[in-house]
Write an enzyme that holds these catalytic residues in place. Structure first.
Site, short mmCIF file in Angstrom:
data_model
loop_
_atom_site.label_atom_id
_atom_site.label_comp_id
_atom_site.label_asym_id
_atom_site.label_seq_id
_atom_site.Cartn_x
_atom_site.Cartn_y
_atom_site.Cartn_z
N GLN A 1 30.35 -9.59 -31.31
CA GLN A 1 31.28 -8.84 -31.15
C GLN A 1 31.42 -7.65 -28.91
O GLN A 1 32.69 -7.32 -29.66
CB GLN A 1 30.61 -7.47 -32.26
CG GLN A 1 32.03 -6.97 -32.60
CD GLN A 1 31.49 -5.67 -33.99
OE1 GLN A 1 31.61 -6.39 -34.79
NE2 GLN A 1 30.46 -4.85 -33.61
N GLU A 2 30.46 -7.42 -29.00
CA GLU A 2 30.57 -6.69 -28.28
C GLU A 2 29.64 -6.85 -26.62
O GLU A 2 28.47 -7.12 -26.86
CB GLU A 2 30.08 -4.80 -28.65
CG GLU A 2 31.18 -4.08 -29.47
CD GLU A 2 30.40 -3.44 -30.47
OE1 GLU A 2 29.61 -2.13 -29.66
OE2 GLU A 2 30.60 -2.87 -31.76
N ASP B 1 26.36 -6.23 -28.71
CA ASP B 1 26.56 -6.00 -30.12
C ASP B 1 26.89 -7.51 -30.95
O ASP B 1 27.50 -8.31 -29.93
CB ASP B 1 27.04 -4.70 -30.43
CG ASP B 1 27.62 -4.88 -32.07
OD1 ASP B 1 26.38 -5.63 -32.55
OD2 ASP B 1 28.27 -4.05 -32.73
N HIS C 1 36.06 -7.17 -33.60
CA HIS C 1 37.47 -6.54 -32.98
C HIS C 1 38.11 -7.53 -32.07
O HIS C 1 39.12 -6.79 -31.24
CB HIS C 1 36.53 -5.67 -32.84
CG HIS C 1 35.59 -4.53 -32.75
ND1 HIS C 1 34.37 -4.06 -32.45
CD2 HIS C 1 35.64 -4.66 -34.73
CE1 HIS C 1 33.86 -3.66 -33.87
NE2 HIS C 1 34.72 -4.20 -34.86
N SER D 1 33.62 -3.80 -38.82
CA SER D 1 32.43 -4.47 -38.88
C SER D 1 31.25 -3.99 -39.90
O SER D 1 30.64 -3.74 -39.22
CB SER D 1 31.85 -5.56 -38.01
OG SER D 1 31.09 -4.27 -37.19
N LYS E 1 27.95 4.74 -27.44
CA LYS E 1 28.29 3.69 -27.62
C LYS E 1 29.88 3.91 -27.12
O LYS E 1 29.31 4.67 -29.13
CB LYS E 1 27.96 2.43 -28.10
CG LYS E 1 28.22 1.97 -29.29
CD LYS E 1 28.17 0.57 -29.61
CE LYS E 1 28.16 0.20 -31.20
NZ LYS E 1 28.09 -1.01 -31.45
N LYS F 1 25.99 6.44 -36.43
CA LYS F 1 27.10 6.64 -36.96
C LYS F 1 27.44 7.69 -38.32
O LYS F 1 26.75 7.22 -38.98
CB LYS F 1 28.03 5.32 -37.48
CG LYS F 1 27.25 4.02 -36.48
CD LYS F 1 28.34 2.90 -36.75
CE LYS F 1 28.83 1.57 -35.60
NZ LYS F 1 29.19 0.43 -36.33
N GLU G 1 22.16 -5.22 -30.38
CA GLU G 1 22.30 -4.84 -31.45
C GLU G 1 22.38 -5.48 -32.21
O GLU G 1 23.31 -6.85 -32.28
CB GLU G 1 23.11 -3.28 -31.40
CG GLU G 1 24.04 -2.75 -32.61
CD GLU G 1 24.67 -1.88 -32.76
OE1 GLU G 1 25.26 -1.64 -30.62
OE2 GLU G 1 25.50 -1.77 -33.54
N GLU H 1 37.93 -1.82 -29.28
CA GLU H 1 37.46 -0.92 -28.49
C GLU H 1 37.58 -0.99 -27.49
O GLU H 1 37.46 -0.07 -26.51
CB GLU H 1 35.90 -1.83 -29.05
CG GLU H 1 35.36 -1.17 -30.71
CD GLU H 1 34.14 -0.89 -30.71
OE1 GLU H 1 33.57 -1.40 -29.50
OE2 GLU H 1 33.71 -0.87 -31.75
N ASP I 1 22.11 -1.70 -36.95
CA ASP I 1 23.48 -0.84 -36.77
C ASP I 1 23.48 -0.76 -38.55
O ASP I 1 23.25 -0.56 -38.84
CB ASP I 1 24.63 -1.34 -35.78
CG ASP I 1 25.62 -0.85 -36.97
OD1 ASP I 1 25.64 -0.50 -37.76
OD2 ASP I 1 26.26 -1.72 -36.41
N HIS J 1 30.97 5.72 -31.78
CA HIS J 1 31.30 5.71 -32.04
C HIS J 1 32.00 4.71 -33.95
O HIS J 1 31.24 4.00 -33.55
CB HIS J 1 32.95 5.30 -31.49
CG HIS J 1 32.55 3.81 -30.78
ND1 HIS J 1 34.52 3.37 -29.68
CD2 HIS J 1 32.02 2.85 -30.51
CE1 HIS J 1 33.33 2.65 -29.83
NE2 HIS J 1 32.56 2.03 -29.86
N ARG J 2 32.70 4.51 -34.31
CA ARG J 2 33.82 3.05 -35.13
C ARG J 2 34.74 2.66 -33.94
O ARG J 2 35.37 3.15 -33.40
CB ARG J 2 33.97 3.51 -36.53
CG ARG J 2 32.80 4.33 -36.91
CD ARG J 2 31.76 3.62 -36.98
NE ARG J 2 31.60 2.55 -37.48
CZ ARG J 2 31.16 1.71 -38.96
NH1 ARG J 2 30.61 2.64 -39.90
NH2 ARG J 2 31.23 0.36 -39.57
N SER J 3 34.95 1.10 -34.45
CA SER J 3 36.26 0.76 -33.90
C SER J 3 37.45 1.35 -34.17
O SER J 3 38.44 0.88 -33.92
CB SER J 3 35.75 -0.89 -34.25
OG SER J 3 35.73 -0.84 -36.09
P1 PGA Z 1 32.08 -1.65 -36.10
O1 PGA Z 1 32.13 -1.91 -35.31
O2 PGA Z 1 33.09 0.40 -36.74
O3 PGA Z 1 33.51 -2.27 -36.41
O4 PGA Z 1 31.80 -1.07 -37.56
C1 PGA Z 1 30.90 -1.50 -34.46
C2 PGA Z 1 29.91 -1.93 -34.76
O5 PGA Z 1 29.62 -2.97 -35.21
O6 PGA Z 1 28.65 -1.28 -33.88
ZN ZN Z 2 27.22 -2.70 -34.34
#
Ligand code: PGA
Ligand code: ZN
Length: 424
Positions: A161-162, A240, A153, A40, A384, A333, A281, A203, A308, A361-363
């Site tokens: 998403q999270e 998130d 994800h 994402s 995270k 990131k 987030e 993740e 983000d 991190h990243r996914s």
């Molecule tokens: P991504 O997701 O690494 O797929 O961008 C992580 C996030 O959105 O924080």
């Molecule tokens: Zn994010």
């Protein structure tokens, strides 16, 4: 002094290629770094270079980025002092010559930037967190463990998403990690008892098909209590939303309806009242600056609002967010901006302006654990890096266990002070 720079194409946690860089210094010191990759991704991120050759890895090969490291970046950096990170990173930016690092590739550049830092730390005979953070680096971050995966994800119907748990009440990082893992296992049995799927998302969190955000939060609340913890004081919750993913010209397509930023803002307000949420987030999309400012003025005193996709770890976008009070925290990131120096600049800008920072991190991840050291170095107080399961996620948490052990009596676990709502 940098003597040689090498690179290769390796696989990330999703089975896609990514860049690994190796640096050799003249005193015989060697260091290696690998680059993560998002799903994402924000539109304003530095540009990740992919080969686009459909005959290899569905076009996702990184042979050109690897070649850029070997043929162009390496020769340009030979002779540089590895301790001069800022000069090295500026040389990388100048050599690339584009505003988004698209010529050489942000993946090529970041791999080199991180490997140089690790080499310099090794040459100084210091752990990376100490080399980057200096003598006062001692704060262990709250692990924001993502235990239900949705959005981009997972293939479930969950829009957010999270869904993360934050063991703020633990006495140490080590204890926080145990609480998280125990809650993760409790969640698995709660899901099983409801006949819900226990397959995992990118993740490492579970990816059950659930009708709504509240259903996911209720299941997690049940798991926290089943594991023997008190919801709120022991373990708080965080989201998130990654709202850019479901935003279009028509508005926000959320849980089957088209919604406005105002509607989502009052929806989140309701959630903050009903659940012990400490952080949200990307509640809105990456270009909805006005919506963010309104949301942050409504909720920002009670909950952390993290940018983000909005900020993409970019000091210029962050400055705009500071000026317009669009959020109160920065997601960090390294591959969104592409060099260590610019990442550290973004964090410093955030902290100087009263923003908090969450290392991330990243996914798509690798076994590289640089972000664990970085979180302690800058004193983020939050990290995270996915579920307390799957080695590419756990590698970072395990590195934090080592750092905590090394710091011994000097270590302090961030706990509730990491978040605005709990320090009022
Ligand atoms: P991504 O997701 O690494 O797929 O961008 C992580 C996030 O959105 O924080
Ligand atoms: Zn994010």
């Amino acid at each position: 002094t940098i003597e040689a720079v090498g690179a290769r194409e390796i696989l990330d946690s999703r089975g896609n290629p990514t860049v690994e860089v190796e640096v050799l210094l003249d005193e015989g010191t060697f260091a290696r770094a690998a680059v993560p990759s998002g799903a994402s991704t924000g539109a304003f991120e530095a540009s990740e270079r992919r080969d686009g050759d459909a005959g290899r890895y569905l076009g996702k090969g990184v042979e050109q980025a690897v070649e850029a490291v070997i043929e162009e970046i390496g020769p340009a950096l030979v002779g540089f002092d590895a301790h001069e990170q800022r000069l090295v990173d500026q040389a990388l930016i100048d050599l690339d010559g584009t505003p988004n690092k698209s010529r050489l590739g942000a993946n090529a550049i970041l791999g080199v930037s991180l490997a140089v830092a690790k080499g310099a730390a090794a040459a100084a005979d210091l752990p990376l967190f100490r080399y980057l953070g200096g003598p006062n680096a001692h704060l262990l971050p709250v692990p924001m463990m993502n235990i239900i995966n949705g959005g981009a994800h997972a293939d479930s119907g969950v829009d957010v998403q999270e869904f993360m748990i934050a063991p703020i009440g633990a006495a140490s990082f080590r204890e926080a990690l145990r609480w998280g893992a125990e809650t993760y296992h409790a969640l698995k049995s709660v899901l099983k008892s409801r006949g819900l799927a226990t397959g995992l998302g990118d993740e490492g969190g579970f990816a059950p098909d659930l009708p709504s955000t509240k259903d996911a939060l209720d299941l997690i609340a049940e798991a926290v209590e089943k594991a023997g913890f008190s919801l709120g004081s022991d373990i708080a919750l965080a989201l998130d939303v990654a709202a850019t993913e479901f935003h279009s010209e028509e508005g926000y397509r959320f849980e089957g309806e088209t919604r406005t930023a105002e509607w989502l803002t009052s929806f989140y307000e309701g959630l903050v009242g009903d659940y012990p949420l400490v952080s949200i987030e990307d509640p809105l999309s990456e270009d909805d600056w006005e919506g963010w400012t309104n949301l942050n003025s409504a909720l920002g005193s009670r909950v952390q609002i993290v940018g983000d996709d909005l900020f993409v770890t970019n000091p210029e976008r962050l400055q705009r967010g500071i000026d317009s009070r669009a959020a109160n925290a920065l997601l960090v990131k390294v591959n969104q901006i592409g060099t260590l120096t610019e990442t550290l600049d973004a964090v410093e800008l955030a902290h100087r302006n009263g923003f908090r920072s969450m290392m991330s991190h990243r996914s798509g991840e690798t076994e590289d654990t640089t972000i664990a050291d970085l979180a302690v170095a800058v004193g983020s107080g939050q990290i995270k890096t996915g579920a307390p399961a799957r080695s590419e996620r756990v590698a970072k948490y395990n590195q934090l266990l080592r750092i905590e052990e090394e710091l011994d009596e000097a270590a302090r676990y961030a706990g509730p002070s990491a978040f605005p709502r709990l320090t009022r």
